[in-house]
Design an enzyme around this catalytic site. Sequence first.
Site, PDB file in Angstrom:
ATOM      1  N   ASP A 140       0.827  -1.212   0.000  1.00 51.35           N
ATOM      2  CA  ASP A 140       0.000   0.000   0.000  1.00 51.35           C
ATOM      3  C   ASP A 140       0.855   1.254   0.000  1.00 51.35           C
ATOM      4  O   ASP A 140       0.624   2.186  -0.758  1.00 51.35           O
ATOM      5  CB  ASP A 140      -0.987   0.007   1.193  1.00 51.35           C
TER       6      ASP A 140
ATOM      7  N   ASP B 124       7.108   3.827   3.468  1.00 52.78           N
ATOM      8  CA  ASP B 124       7.339   5.000   4.306  1.00 52.78           C
ATOM      9  C   ASP B 124       8.823   4.966   4.718  1.00 52.78           C
ATOM     10  O   ASP B 124       9.681   5.379   3.943  1.00 52.78           O
ATOM     11  CB  ASP B 124       6.359   4.884   5.482  1.00 52.78           C
ATOM     12  N   THR B 125       9.162   4.426   5.883  1.00 48.24           N
ATOM     13  CA  THR B 125      10.571   4.348   6.285  1.00 48.24           C
ATOM     14  C   THR B 125      11.334   3.301   5.461  1.00 48.24           C
ATOM     15  O   THR B 125      12.548   3.397   5.312  1.00 48.24           O
ATOM     16  CB  THR B 125      10.706   3.962   7.767  1.00 48.24           C
ATOM     17  N   GLY B 126      10.617   2.271   4.982  1.00 45.32           N
ATOM     18  CA  GLY B 126      11.255   1.186   4.237  1.00 45.32           C
ATOM     19  C   GLY B 126      11.532  -0.056   5.084  1.00 45.32           C
ATOM     20  O   GLY B 126      11.933  -1.080   4.551  1.00 45.32           O
TER      21      GLY B 126
ATOM     22  N   THR C 125       9.399  -2.097   6.572  1.00 44.07           N
ATOM     23  CA  THR C 125       8.494  -3.192   6.214  1.00 44.07           C
ATOM     24  C   THR C 125       8.967  -3.887   4.947  1.00 44.07           C
ATOM     25  O   THR C 125       9.026  -5.116   4.873  1.00 44.07           O
ATOM     26  CB  THR C 125       7.062  -2.657   6.013  1.00 44.07           C
ATOM     27  N   LEU C 126       9.347  -3.072   3.966  1.00 40.18           N
ATOM     28  CA  LEU C 126       9.767  -3.633   2.682  1.00 40.18           C
ATOM     29  C   LEU C 126      11.035  -4.472   2.835  1.00 40.18           C
ATOM     30  O   LEU C 126      11.170  -5.527   2.211  1.00 40.18           O
ATOM     31  CB  LEU C 126       9.976  -2.502   1.668  1.00 40.18           C
TER      32      LEU C 126
ATOM     33  N   LYS D 297       6.247   7.592   0.146  1.00 42.76           N
ATOM     34  CA  LYS D 297       6.604   8.817   0.881  1.00 42.76           C
ATOM     35  C   LYS D 297       8.126   8.899   0.905  1.00 42.76           C
ATOM     36  O   LYS D 297       8.752   8.551   1.913  1.00 42.76           O
ATOM     37  CB  LYS D 297       6.132   8.724   2.334  1.00 42.76           C
TER      38      LYS D 297
ATOM     39  N   PHE E 174      -0.050  11.837   7.020  1.00 33.65           N
ATOM     40  CA  PHE E 174      -0.666  10.533   7.257  1.00 33.65           C
ATOM     41  C   PHE E 174      -1.955  10.432   6.457  1.00 33.65           C
ATOM     42  O   PHE E 174      -2.776  11.344   6.463  1.00 33.65           O
ATOM     43  CB  PHE E 174      -0.950  10.296   8.742  1.00 33.65           C
TER      44      PHE E 174
ATOM     45  N   ASP F 242      -5.369   2.478   6.832  1.00 36.08           N
ATOM     46  CA  ASP F 242      -6.154   2.649   8.057  1.00 36.08           C
ATOM     47  C   ASP F 242      -5.533   3.654   9.015  1.00 36.08           C
ATOM     48  O   ASP F 242      -4.341   3.958   8.960  1.00 36.08           O
ATOM     49  CB  ASP F 242      -6.226   1.326   8.807  1.00 36.08           C
TER      50      ASP F 242
ATOM     51  N   ARG G  94     -10.465   1.864   6.104  1.00 36.61           N
ATOM     52  CA  ARG G  94      -9.930   1.105   4.969  1.00 36.61           C
ATOM     53  C   ARG G  94     -10.922   1.050   3.812  1.00 36.61           C
ATOM     54  O   ARG G  94     -10.533   0.866   2.660  1.00 36.61           O
ATOM     55  CB  ARG G  94      -9.600  -0.334   5.390  1.00 36.61           C
TER      56      ARG G  94
HETATM   57  P1  XMP Z   1       7.457   1.480   6.651  1.00 41.67           P
HETATM   58  O1  XMP Z   1       7.780   2.628   7.555  1.00 41.67           O
HETATM   59  O2  XMP Z   1       7.822   0.174   7.244  1.00 41.67           O
HETATM   60  O3  XMP Z   1       5.895   1.550   6.626  1.00 41.67           O
HETATM   61  O4  XMP Z   1       7.938   1.700   5.236  1.00 41.67           O
HETATM   62  C1  XMP Z   1       5.146   0.843   5.787  1.00 41.67           C
HETATM   63  C2  XMP Z   1       3.835   0.533   6.461  1.00 41.67           C
HETATM   64  O5  XMP Z   1       3.465   1.592   7.347  1.00 41.67           O
HETATM   65  C3  XMP Z   1       2.115   1.890   7.244  1.00 41.67           C
HETATM   66  N1  XMP Z   1       1.974   3.316   6.878  1.00 41.67           N
HETATM   67  C4  XMP Z   1       0.819   3.968   6.758  1.00 41.67           C
HETATM   68  N2  XMP Z   1      -0.449   3.544   6.930  1.00 41.67           N
HETATM   69  N3  XMP Z   1      -1.228   5.708   6.380  1.00 41.67           N
HETATM   70  C5  XMP Z   1      -1.465   4.425   6.736  1.00 41.67           C
HETATM   71  O6  XMP Z   1      -2.610   4.051   6.878  1.00 41.67           O
HETATM   72  C6  XMP Z   1      -0.003   6.216   6.196  1.00 41.67           C
HETATM   73  O7  XMP Z   1       0.154   7.406   5.875  1.00 41.67           O
HETATM   74  C7  XMP Z   1       1.083   5.294   6.409  1.00 41.67           C
HETATM   75  N4  XMP Z   1       2.435   5.426   6.324  1.00 41.67           N
HETATM   76  C8  XMP Z   1       2.931   4.190   6.607  1.00 41.67           C
HETATM   77  C9  XMP Z   1       1.568   0.940   6.214  1.00 41.67           C
HETATM   78  O8  XMP Z   1       0.941  -0.142   6.885  1.00 41.67           O
HETATM   79  C10 XMP Z   1       2.758   0.412   5.438  1.00 41.67           C
HETATM   80  O9  XMP Z   1       2.620  -0.910   4.978  1.00 41.67           O
HETATM   81 MG    MG Z   2      -1.364  -0.014   8.525  1.00 42.61          MG
END
Ligand code: XMP
Ligand code: MG
Length: 172
Positions: free
Chosen positions: A97, A100-102, A104-105, A128, A149, A156, A162
């Site tokens: 979806d 963001d920070t990376g 999770t990826l 982002k 956000f 969510d 969602r």
């Molecule tokens: P990282 O920081 O790991 O984050 O790249 C990825 C996960 O963080 C959640 N995320 C968001 N969820 N609105 C959301 O609902 C946002 O603006 C947002 N930014 C990060 C998301 O679950 C994603 O997989």
């Molecule tokens: Mg989430």
Amino acid sequence: MEIEATLISEAEIQRRVREIGQQISEDYANREPVLVCVLKGAAVFFADLFRALSVPVRCEFIQLASYDDGTESSGQVRVVQGLNGNLRNADVVVVEDIVDTGHTLRTLMAEIEALEPASVKVCSLLDKPTRRVVATNIDYVGFEIPDTFVVGYGLDYAQKYRNLREIYHIKM
Ligand code: XMP
Ligand code: MG
């Protein structure tokens, strides 16, 4: 916390999803990619993208968690439900979806690469880039967004919103 304004309309989302679907279909012509849906956030995007492909395609699901119902990544990513399907020698496209920070990826790529696929590409509806902590490569990006956000279209806040058809900013 309240929903503030629409950031990306339903029509814009649908147009972009069709474009990415065509692009992936061209890039994987004569192949049979496996789309991996990252639950829960990517579920709505995944359902639309999956149906926008014109090549034969398989699907798999993985569930990760990093946020404890807040808006800041803990940096700790948990695998809630792992991949059961066989990805050996598969051409995998990971569907996220938002990156963001990376963190999770990075966890996700390690999980998938352990299964020895032939190739892995990443598709994320949202990016982002200004928030990145872990260097990551995203092959298909729907929309770059500023550091705000967002909710809706699968995303969510504390598990809500969602089901909204558009993507909204929320005001804390
Ligand atoms: P990282 O920081 O790991 O984050 O790249 C990825 C996960 O963080 C959640 N995320 C968001 N969820 N609105 C959301 O609902 C946002 O603006 C947002 N930014 C990060 C998301 O679950 C994603 O997989
Ligand atoms: Mg989430």
